[in-house]
Design a protein around this motif. Sequence first.
Motif, PDB file in Angstrom:
ATOM      1  N   ARG A   1       4.938 -17.574   7.558  1.00 49.70           N
ATOM      2  CA  ARG A   1       4.489 -17.116   6.244  1.00 49.70           C
ATOM      3  C   ARG A   1       3.129 -17.755   5.996  1.00 49.70           C
ATOM      4  NH1 ARG A   1       8.450 -14.500   3.335  1.00 49.70           N
ATOM      5  NH2 ARG A   1       7.269 -14.743   1.421  1.00 49.70           N
ATOM      6  N   LEU A   2       2.145 -16.936   5.663  1.00 47.76           N
ATOM      7  CA  LEU A   2       0.776 -17.400   5.634  1.00 47.76           C
ATOM      8  C   LEU A   2       0.033 -16.877   4.421  1.00 47.76           C
ATOM      9  CD1 LEU A   2       1.172 -15.725   8.748  1.00 47.76           C
ATOM     10  CD2 LEU A   2      -0.049 -17.807   9.254  1.00 47.76           C
ATOM     11  N   SER A   3      -1.030 -17.580   4.080  1.00 48.27           N
ATOM     12  CA  SER A   3      -1.925 -17.073   3.043  1.00 48.27           C
ATOM     13  C   SER A   3      -2.710 -15.899   3.621  1.00 48.27           C
ATOM     14  CB  SER A   3      -2.884 -18.178   2.591  1.00 48.27           C
ATOM     15  OG  SER A   3      -3.774 -18.520   3.640  1.00 48.27           O
ATOM     16  N   TYR A   4      -3.290 -15.094   2.728  1.00 44.55           N
ATOM     17  CA  TYR A   4      -3.997 -13.913   3.232  1.00 44.55           C
ATOM     18  C   TYR A   4      -5.200 -14.307   4.083  1.00 44.55           C
ATOM     19  CZ  TYR A   4      -8.005 -14.086   0.004  1.00 44.55           C
ATOM     20  OH  TYR A   4      -9.147 -14.439  -0.654  1.00 44.55           O
ATOM     21  N   ALA A   5      -5.769 -15.495   3.842  1.00 44.78           N
ATOM     22  CA  ALA A   5      -6.912 -15.941   4.633  1.00 44.78           C
ATOM     23  C   ALA A   5      -6.500 -16.276   6.064  1.00 44.78           C
ATOM     24  CB  ALA A   5      -7.555 -17.154   3.974  1.00 44.78           C
TER      25      ALA A   5
ATOM     26  N   CYS B   1       0.844  -1.195   0.000  1.00 47.12           N
ATOM     27  CA  CYS B   1       0.000   0.000   0.000  1.00 47.12           C
ATOM     28  C   CYS B   1       0.883   1.250   0.000  1.00 47.12           C
ATOM     29  CB  CYS B   1      -0.911  -0.007   1.219  1.00 47.12           C
ATOM     30  SG  CYS B   1      -1.947   1.463   1.368  1.00 47.12           S
ATOM     31  N   PRO B   2       0.634   2.213  -0.879  1.00 50.61           N
ATOM     32  CA  PRO B   2       1.467   3.422  -0.923  1.00 50.61           C
ATOM     33  C   PRO B   2       1.238   4.372   0.254  1.00 50.61           C
ATOM     34  CG  PRO B   2      -0.355   3.627  -2.469  1.00 50.61           C
ATOM     35  CD  PRO B   2      -0.405   2.227  -1.921  1.00 50.61           C
ATOM     36  N   VAL B   3       0.238   4.081   1.092  1.00 49.71           N
ATOM     37  CA  VAL B   3      -0.050   4.952   2.232  1.00 49.71           C
ATOM     38  C   VAL B   3       0.526   4.368   3.522  1.00 49.71           C
ATOM     39  CG1 VAL B   3      -1.858   6.068   3.586  1.00 49.71           C
ATOM     40  CG2 VAL B   3      -2.130   5.812   1.114  1.00 49.71           C
ATOM     41  N   CYS B   4       0.107   3.156   3.892  1.00 50.13           N
ATOM     42  CA  CYS B   4       0.560   2.556   5.156  1.00 50.13           C
ATOM     43  C   CYS B   4       1.734   1.616   4.967  1.00 50.13           C
ATOM     44  CB  CYS B   4      -0.593   1.819   5.831  1.00 50.13           C
ATOM     45  SG  CYS B   4      -1.182   0.369   4.909  1.00 50.13           S
ATOM     46  N   PHE B   5       2.088   1.293   3.715  1.00 49.88           N
ATOM     47  CA  PHE B   5       3.210   0.431   3.357  1.00 49.88           C
ATOM     48  C   PHE B   5       3.041  -1.016   3.833  1.00 49.88           C
ATOM     49  CE2 PHE B   5       5.006   4.742   3.767  1.00 49.88           C
ATOM     50  CZ  PHE B   5       5.396   4.927   2.452  1.00 49.88           C
ATOM     51  N   GLY B   6       1.831  -1.371   4.225  1.00 50.94           N
ATOM     52  CA  GLY B   6       1.546  -2.760   4.540  1.00 50.94           C
ATOM     53  C   GLY B   6       1.090  -3.494   3.290  1.00 50.94           C
ATOM     54  N   TYR B   7       0.974  -4.819   3.398  1.00 51.05           N
ATOM     55  CA  TYR B   7       0.498  -5.585   2.260  1.00 51.05           C
ATOM     56  C   TYR B   7      -1.010  -5.396   2.097  1.00 51.05           C
ATOM     57  CZ  TYR B   7       5.006  -7.924   2.017  1.00 51.05           C
ATOM     58  OH  TYR B   7       6.333  -8.185   1.872  1.00 51.05           O
ATOM     59  N   ILE B   8      -1.432  -5.243   0.848  1.00 53.14           N
ATOM     60  CA  ILE B   8      -2.842  -5.022   0.552  1.00 53.14           C
ATOM     61  C   ILE B   8      -3.545  -6.368   0.472  1.00 53.14           C
ATOM     62  CG2 ILE B   8      -4.478  -3.956  -1.032  1.00 53.14           C
ATOM     63  CD1 ILE B   8      -2.185  -2.231  -2.090  1.00 53.14           C
ATOM     64  N   MET B   9      -4.497  -6.585   1.369  1.00 52.37           N
ATOM     65  CA  MET B   9      -5.262  -7.824   1.398  1.00 52.37           C
ATOM     66  C   MET B   9      -6.638  -7.597   0.783  1.00 52.37           C
ATOM     67  SD  MET B   9      -3.310 -10.151   2.962  1.00 52.37           S
ATOM     68  CE  MET B   9      -2.010  -9.469   1.940  1.00 52.37           C
ATOM     69  N   PRO B  10      -7.222  -8.615   0.157  1.00 56.93           N
ATOM     70  CA  PRO B  10      -8.567  -8.460  -0.387  1.00 56.93           C
ATOM     71  C   PRO B  10      -9.560  -8.029   0.684  1.00 56.93           C
ATOM     72  CG  PRO B  10      -7.540 -10.458  -1.205  1.00 56.93           C
ATOM     73  CD  PRO B  10      -6.639  -9.927  -0.127  1.00 56.93           C
ATOM     74  N   PRO B  11     -10.501  -7.153   0.336  1.00 55.55           N
ATOM     75  CA  PRO B  11     -10.744  -6.581  -0.989  1.00 55.55           C
ATOM     76  C   PRO B  11      -9.703  -5.515  -1.338  1.00 55.55           C
ATOM     77  CG  PRO B  11     -12.250  -5.622   0.593  1.00 55.55           C
ATOM     78  CD  PRO B  11     -11.504  -6.691   1.327  1.00 55.55           C
ATOM     79  N   ILE B  12      -9.180  -5.608  -2.562  1.00 52.14           N
ATOM     80  CA  ILE B  12      -8.138  -4.689  -3.030  1.00 52.14           C
ATOM     81  C   ILE B  12      -8.796  -3.594  -3.862  1.00 52.14           C
ATOM     82  CG2 ILE B  12      -6.054  -4.468  -4.425  1.00 52.14           C
ATOM     83  CD1 ILE B  12      -5.399  -7.368  -3.727  1.00 52.14           C
ATOM     84  N   MET B  13      -8.618  -2.363  -3.433  1.00 52.08           N
ATOM     85  CA  MET B  13      -9.230  -1.227  -4.117  1.00 52.08           C
ATOM     86  C   MET B  13      -8.199  -0.589  -5.050  1.00 52.08           C
ATOM     87  SD  MET B  13     -11.992  -1.738  -2.540  1.00 52.08           S
ATOM     88  CE  MET B  13     -12.959  -0.418  -3.285  1.00 52.08           C
ATOM     89  N   GLN B  14      -8.718   0.075  -6.078  1.00 51.88           N
ATOM     90  CA  GLN B  14      -7.836   0.755  -7.026  1.00 51.88           C
ATOM     91  C   GLN B  14      -8.478   2.055  -7.491  1.00 51.88           C
ATOM     92  OE1 GLN B  14      -7.273  -1.782 -10.416  1.00 51.88           O
ATOM     93  NE2 GLN B  14      -9.253  -1.297 -11.306  1.00 51.88           N
ATOM     94  N   CYS B  15      -7.616   2.974  -7.929  1.00 53.12           N
ATOM     95  CA  CYS B  15      -8.125   4.228  -8.477  1.00 53.12           C
ATOM     96  C   CYS B  15      -8.476   4.006  -9.950  1.00 53.12           C
ATOM     97  CB  CYS B  15      -7.076   5.334  -8.312  1.00 53.12           C
ATOM     98  SG  CYS B  15      -5.728   5.279  -9.536  1.00 53.12           S
ATOM     99  N   PRO B  16      -9.106   4.978 -10.640  1.00 50.44           N
ATOM    100  CA  PRO B  16      -9.458   4.785 -12.049  1.00 50.44           C
ATOM    101  C   PRO B  16      -8.267   4.509 -12.955  1.00 50.44           C
ATOM    102  CG  PRO B  16     -10.694   6.622 -11.135  1.00 50.44           C
ATOM    103  CD  PRO B  16      -9.699   6.215 -10.090  1.00 50.44           C
ATOM    104  N   ARG B  17      -7.058   4.857 -12.522  1.00 46.32           N
ATOM    105  CA  ARG B  17      -5.868   4.595 -13.330  1.00 46.32           C
ATOM    106  C   ARG B  17      -5.144   3.319 -12.937  1.00 46.32           C
ATOM    107  NH1 ARG B  17      -3.260  10.723 -13.776  1.00 46.32           N
ATOM    108  NH2 ARG B  17      -4.998  11.654 -14.958  1.00 46.32           N
ATOM    109  N   GLY B  18      -5.702   2.590 -11.979  1.00 47.45           N
ATOM    110  CA  GLY B  18      -5.156   1.280 -11.644  1.00 47.45           C
ATOM    111  C   GLY B  18      -4.226   1.224 -10.455  1.00 47.45           C
ATOM    112  N   HIS B  19      -3.982   2.324  -9.762  1.00 46.60           N
ATOM    113  CA  HIS B  19      -3.110   2.302  -8.584  1.00 46.60           C
ATOM    114  C   HIS B  19      -3.841   1.641  -7.420  1.00 46.60           C
ATOM    115  CE1 HIS B  19      -1.379   5.906 -10.807  1.00 46.60           C
ATOM    116  NE2 HIS B  19      -0.445   4.967 -10.851  1.00 46.60           N
ATOM    117  N   LEU B  20      -3.169   0.705  -6.767  1.00 43.22           N
ATOM    118  CA  LEU B  20      -3.793  -0.074  -5.708  1.00 43.22           C
ATOM    119  C   LEU B  20      -3.664   0.617  -4.360  1.00 43.22           C
ATOM    120  CD1 LEU B  20      -2.424  -3.614  -6.671  1.00 43.22           C
ATOM    121  CD2 LEU B  20      -4.506  -2.474  -7.481  1.00 43.22           C
TER     122      LEU B  20
END
Length: 352
Positions: A174-178, A107-126
């Motif tokens: 090391r784990l799956s996101y679930a 994540c470009p804000v908190c720098f953590g890994y993005i887990m589903p649901p993964i949101m994006q802007c109209p240009r595709g930035h996650l």
Amino acid sequence: MSVRNSRLQLNSWPERVSPQRTIESPTASGEMLTRRQSAPALVVPPEETTHVVVVKRQSPDETAAGELVPSRRKDSVAVQSGIVANVPLDTTRSGAKDDFLMALLECPVCFGYIMPPIMQCPRGHLICSTCRSKLTICPVCRVFMTNIRSLAMEKVASKLVFPCKHSHFGCRARLSYAEKIEHEEDCDCRPYFCPYPDDKCSWQGPLRDVYQHLMNSHENVITMEGNDIIFLATNVNLEGALDWTMVQSCHGRHFLLSLEKINLGEGCQQYFTACRMIGSMKDAAEFVYNISLDAYNRTLRWQSKPRSIRENFSSFTNADFLVLNKHTVELFSEDGNLALNVVIRKVHEHTN
């Protein structure tokens, strides 16, 4: 001069010669010539001394930190020490690919890994869903955010294994996101927050440092030894929100007993008494405690299992703890002091 005499003159000084092989090659005179396999080394007279300096070149496969790098062998990787580890390159490449994909999910804000649901802007930035709820524009390209989900990256995330977010505290899982969220909630390496009941202290750290933190930073915390003690809370009738805190050490463990006075408004006051263990929830389940009040021929007893300091005191004051109202405290207090007899036992001792 004949060919043989010429050869004898060249070898007039003693020298070390390399193995020879004879190639039969007829000459004009019918003699046989002897030819060296390689070009002869420079002949040095015996009275002279030669110093030879050997320069070892660093292998291009070596690295400064001893990292694994591809070697010239197709089925192994080399390390700085020169030892070749038989690790298939397919595994190394697979790990590098996973690291690359996980980097895309930062994540470009908190720098953590993005887990589903993964949101994006109209240009595709996650962006992660937690940060998305706090933003109206994309932190990368500054366009207005929408509620578009990146389904493709959610599928990618479902195939990866992620490190625990407490890895910098020593966790190597090391784990799956679930599995990741559930594991991190009860990870043994997760830092502990200060268990002092006023919620004003922002300290956090490993479990081994909690007791020392209480002793160093909270001077009003008293300590007592033994599994059967009397905890005396003084001046319980004073106005305002107050707390009395004690650390009881027994069975090789530390237990935190807190009596907190809370104003509920319109002159209504309640006292919450909680016994918590400075340890994990699993460790706390091995003990049971009793609190008893005895005064003026009255007796009140309470029995329960201690909670772990993992749980915030204010989050469960209406849960499984002894709750006293102002009138009850007045009935059992003497000269404004309330004596609580606290007994802590192991579960198997209590049942026997």
